[in-house]
Design a protein around this motif. Structure first.
Motif, PDB file in Angstrom:
ATOM      1  N   GLN A  26       0.820  -1.215   0.000  1.00  0.00           N
ATOM      2  CA  GLN A  26       0.000   0.000   0.000  1.00  0.00           C
ATOM      3  C   GLN A  26       0.854   1.265   0.000  1.00  0.00           C
ATOM      4  O   GLN A  26       0.437   2.292  -0.540  1.00  0.00           O
ATOM      5  CB  GLN A  26      -0.955   0.001   1.203  1.00  0.00           C
ATOM      6  N   VAL A  27       2.034   1.205   0.574  1.00  0.00           N
ATOM      7  CA  VAL A  27       2.950   2.356   0.527  1.00  0.00           C
ATOM      8  C   VAL A  27       3.416   2.580  -0.918  1.00  0.00           C
ATOM      9  O   VAL A  27       3.464   3.711  -1.401  1.00  0.00           O
ATOM     10  CB  VAL A  27       4.158   2.140   1.467  1.00  0.00           C
ATOM     11  N   TYR A  28       3.739   1.503  -1.607  1.00  0.00           N
ATOM     12  CA  TYR A  28       4.196   1.604  -2.988  1.00  0.00           C
ATOM     13  C   TYR A  28       3.091   2.029  -3.951  1.00  0.00           C
ATOM     14  O   TYR A  28       3.352   2.711  -4.942  1.00  0.00           O
ATOM     15  CB  TYR A  28       4.724   0.245  -3.475  1.00  0.00           C
ATOM     16  N   LYS A  29       1.868   1.586  -3.688  1.00  0.00           N
ATOM     17  CA  LYS A  29       0.772   1.697  -4.651  1.00  0.00           C
ATOM     18  C   LYS A  29       0.576   3.086  -5.263  1.00  0.00           C
ATOM     19  O   LYS A  29       0.570   3.214  -6.495  1.00  0.00           O
ATOM     20  CB  LYS A  29      -0.526   1.199  -4.014  1.00  0.00           C
ATOM     21  N   PRO A  30       0.418   4.153  -4.487  1.00  0.00           N
ATOM     22  CA  PRO A  30       0.171   5.454  -5.125  1.00  0.00           C
ATOM     23  C   PRO A  30       1.377   5.977  -5.917  1.00  0.00           C
ATOM     24  O   PRO A  30       1.204   6.606  -6.969  1.00  0.00           O
ATOM     25  CB  PRO A  30      -0.161   6.379  -3.954  1.00  0.00           C
ATOM     26  N   LEU A  32       3.675   4.117  -7.466  1.00  0.00           N
ATOM     27  CA  LEU A  32       3.789   3.341  -8.699  1.00  0.00           C
ATOM     28  C   LEU A  32       2.652   3.675  -9.660  1.00  0.00           C
ATOM     29  O   LEU A  32       2.856   3.728 -10.873  1.00  0.00           O
ATOM     30  CB  LEU A  32       3.795   1.843  -8.388  1.00  0.00           C
ATOM     31  N   ALA A  33       1.464   3.925  -9.111  1.00  0.00           N
ATOM     32  CA  ALA A  33       0.318   4.285  -9.960  1.00  0.00           C
ATOM     33  C   ALA A  33       0.614   5.559 -10.746  1.00  0.00           C
ATOM     34  O   ALA A  33       0.221   5.675 -11.917  1.00  0.00           O
ATOM     35  CB  ALA A  33      -0.939   4.458  -9.108  1.00  0.00           C
ATOM     36  N   ALA A  34       1.325   6.490 -10.132  1.00  0.00           N
ATOM     37  CA  ALA A  34       1.694   7.727 -10.825  1.00  0.00           C
ATOM     38  C   ALA A  34       2.598   7.448 -12.029  1.00  0.00           C
ATOM     39  O   ALA A  34       2.651   8.239 -12.967  1.00  0.00           O
ATOM     40  CB  ALA A  34       2.383   8.689  -9.858  1.00  0.00           C
ATOM     41  N   LEU A  35       3.287   6.300 -11.999  1.00  0.00           N
ATOM     42  CA  LEU A  35       4.158   5.901 -13.107  1.00  0.00           C
ATOM     43  C   LEU A  35       3.464   4.914 -14.043  1.00  0.00           C
ATOM     44  O   LEU A  35       4.073   4.425 -14.998  1.00  0.00           O
ATOM     45  CB  LEU A  35       5.441   5.265 -12.559  1.00  0.00           C
ATOM     46  N   GLY A  36       2.211   4.581 -13.732  1.00  0.00           N
ATOM     47  CA  GLY A  36       1.460   3.642 -14.555  1.00  0.00           C
ATOM     48  C   GLY A  36       1.788   2.188 -14.287  1.00  0.00           C
ATOM     49  O   GLY A  36       1.568   1.331 -15.139  1.00  0.00           O
ATOM     50  N   LEU A  37       2.317   1.896 -13.093  1.00  0.00           N
ATOM     51  CA  LEU A  37       2.697   0.527 -12.744  1.00  0.00           C
ATOM     52  C   LEU A  37       1.892   0.002 -11.563  1.00  0.00           C
ATOM     53  O   LEU A  37       1.581   0.757 -10.644  1.00  0.00           O
ATOM     54  CB  LEU A  37       4.179   0.459 -12.360  1.00  0.00           C
ATOM     55  N   THR A  38       1.620  -1.285 -11.585  1.00  0.00           N
ATOM     56  CA  THR A  38       1.109  -1.973 -10.409  1.00  0.00           C
ATOM     57  C   THR A  38       2.318  -2.564  -9.674  1.00  0.00           C
ATOM     58  O   THR A  38       3.428  -2.609 -10.228  1.00  0.00           O
ATOM     59  CB  THR A  38       0.160  -3.118 -10.798  1.00  0.00           C
ATOM     60  N   PHE A  39       2.107  -3.050  -8.456  1.00  0.00           N
ATOM     61  CA  PHE A  39       3.226  -3.622  -7.713  1.00  0.00           C
ATOM     62  C   PHE A  39       3.807  -4.852  -8.416  1.00  0.00           C
ATOM     63  O   PHE A  39       5.037  -4.950  -8.555  1.00  0.00           O
ATOM     64  CB  PHE A  39       2.807  -3.942  -6.268  1.00  0.00           C
ATOM     65  N   PRO A  40       2.979  -5.800  -8.901  1.00  0.00           N
ATOM     66  CA  PRO A  40       3.572  -6.930  -9.641  1.00  0.00           C
ATOM     67  C   PRO A  40       4.354  -6.488 -10.882  1.00  0.00           C
ATOM     68  O   PRO A  40       5.404  -7.051 -11.194  1.00  0.00           O
ATOM     69  CB  PRO A  40       2.365  -7.786 -10.025  1.00  0.00           C
ATOM     70  N   GLN A  41       3.859  -5.468 -11.579  1.00  0.00           N
ATOM     71  CA  GLN A  41       4.587  -4.954 -12.741  1.00  0.00           C
ATOM     72  C   GLN A  41       5.929  -4.362 -12.329  1.00  0.00           C
ATOM     73  O   GLN A  41       6.941  -4.533 -13.015  1.00  0.00           O
ATOM     74  CB  GLN A  41       3.754  -3.900 -13.472  1.00  0.00           C
ATOM     75  N   TYR A  42       5.945  -3.673 -11.203  1.00  0.00           N
ATOM     76  CA  TYR A  42       7.176  -3.102 -10.672  1.00  0.00           C
ATOM     77  C   TYR A  42       8.220  -4.192 -10.422  1.00  0.00           C
ATOM     78  O   TYR A  42       9.394  -4.040 -10.777  1.00  0.00           O
ATOM     79  CB  TYR A  42       6.852  -2.347  -9.379  1.00  0.00           C
ATOM     80  N   VAL A 113      10.971   6.565  -5.907  1.00  0.00           N
ATOM     81  CA  VAL A 113       9.991   5.739  -5.189  1.00  0.00           C
ATOM     82  C   VAL A 113      10.687   4.963  -4.084  1.00  0.00           C
ATOM     83  O   VAL A 113      10.224   4.931  -2.941  1.00  0.00           O
ATOM     84  CB  VAL A 113       9.255   4.784  -6.156  1.00  0.00           C
ATOM     85  N   GLN A 114      11.802   4.336  -4.431  1.00  0.00           N
ATOM     86  CA  GLN A 114      12.537   3.526  -3.456  1.00  0.00           C
ATOM     87  C   GLN A 114      12.961   4.354  -2.243  1.00  0.00           C
ATOM     88  O   GLN A 114      12.812   3.921  -1.107  1.00  0.00           O
ATOM     89  CB  GLN A 114      13.761   2.902  -4.135  1.00  0.00           C
ATOM     90  N   SER A 115      13.462   5.553  -2.460  1.00  0.00           N
ATOM     91  CA  SER A 115      13.904   6.383  -1.327  1.00  0.00           C
ATOM     92  C   SER A 115      12.704   6.803  -0.469  1.00  0.00           C
ATOM     93  O   SER A 115      12.820   6.878   0.754  1.00  0.00           O
ATOM     94  CB  SER A 115      14.701   7.584  -1.810  1.00  0.00           C
ATOM     95  N   CYS A 116      11.554   7.060  -1.086  1.00  0.00           N
ATOM     96  CA  CYS A 116      10.347   7.408  -0.316  1.00  0.00           C
ATOM     97  C   CYS A 116       9.888   6.237   0.550  1.00  0.00           C
ATOM     98  O   CYS A 116       9.479   6.432   1.698  1.00  0.00           O
ATOM     99  CB  CYS A 116       9.215   7.825  -1.250  1.00  0.00           C
ATOM    100  N   VAL A 117       9.969   5.038   0.014  1.00  0.00           N
ATOM    101  CA  VAL A 117       9.564   3.842   0.780  1.00  0.00           C
ATOM    102  C   VAL A 117      10.511   3.644   1.957  1.00  0.00           C
ATOM    103  O   VAL A 117      10.074   3.382   3.083  1.00  0.00           O
ATOM    104  CB  VAL A 117       9.516   2.592  -0.117  1.00  0.00           C
TER     105      VAL A 117
END
Length: 147
Positions: A26-30, A32-42, A113-117
């Motif tokens: 859920q932390v990754y979701k928003p 990654l969504a801004a980049l057009g990716l889902t977590f499995p796609q990431y 994204v990684q640094s934000c997580v």
């Protein structure tokens, strides 16, 4: 470890791991969504950014998945223009996955994204590295002797 009620949900290791997995997703979701990716796609992209032109079977193995479970994810990513799916010239049964220029280009955005997580986790890099190592070790022990 001894609990007063060993069957209580809050005393279950499996629940702690499950709930933590959901929370980090859920932390990754928003982001990654801004980049057009889902977590499995990431996760697929992480593999391809490390080594482009990987077989579907190799991607599935690295993710602990069955190739058939990843096929819809890979197909969607191809439709998005992130990657291409090509039959191997050596073995037509093998599907090779390659990044497109679009797929390569979003790599730089994901570093943020990684640094934000990491920041959201509220742990030092050393603590995160230790925790990751312990989780990797636990996973490996659980998979020992698994066909």
């Amino acid at each position: 470890m001894k609990f007063e009620n060993p069957l209580a949900l809050e005393n279950q290791l499996c629940f702690s791991l499950y709930a933590t997995s959901l929370a980090i997703t859920q932390v990754y979701k928003p982001m990654l969504a801004a980049l057009g990716l889902t977590f499995p796609q990431y996760l697929v992209m992480l593999i391809l950014w490390k080594e482009d032109g990987v077989s579907l079977i190799s991607i599935a193995r690295q993710l602990g998945q069955q190739p058939g479970a990843l096929t819809p994810v890979i197909k969607r990513m191809a439709e998005q223009g992130l990657l291409t799916r090509n039959r191997s010239s050596a073995d037509e049964r093998q599907l090779q996955i390659y990044l497109t220029e679009t797929g390569k280009a979003i790599r730089e955005q994901v570093v943020h994204v990684q640094s934000c997580v990491f920041e959201k986790c509220g742990m030092s890099p050393e603590e995160l590295l230790r925790l990751k190592g312990e989780l990797d070790e636990l996973r490996d022990r659980l998979l020992e002797d698994t066909p």
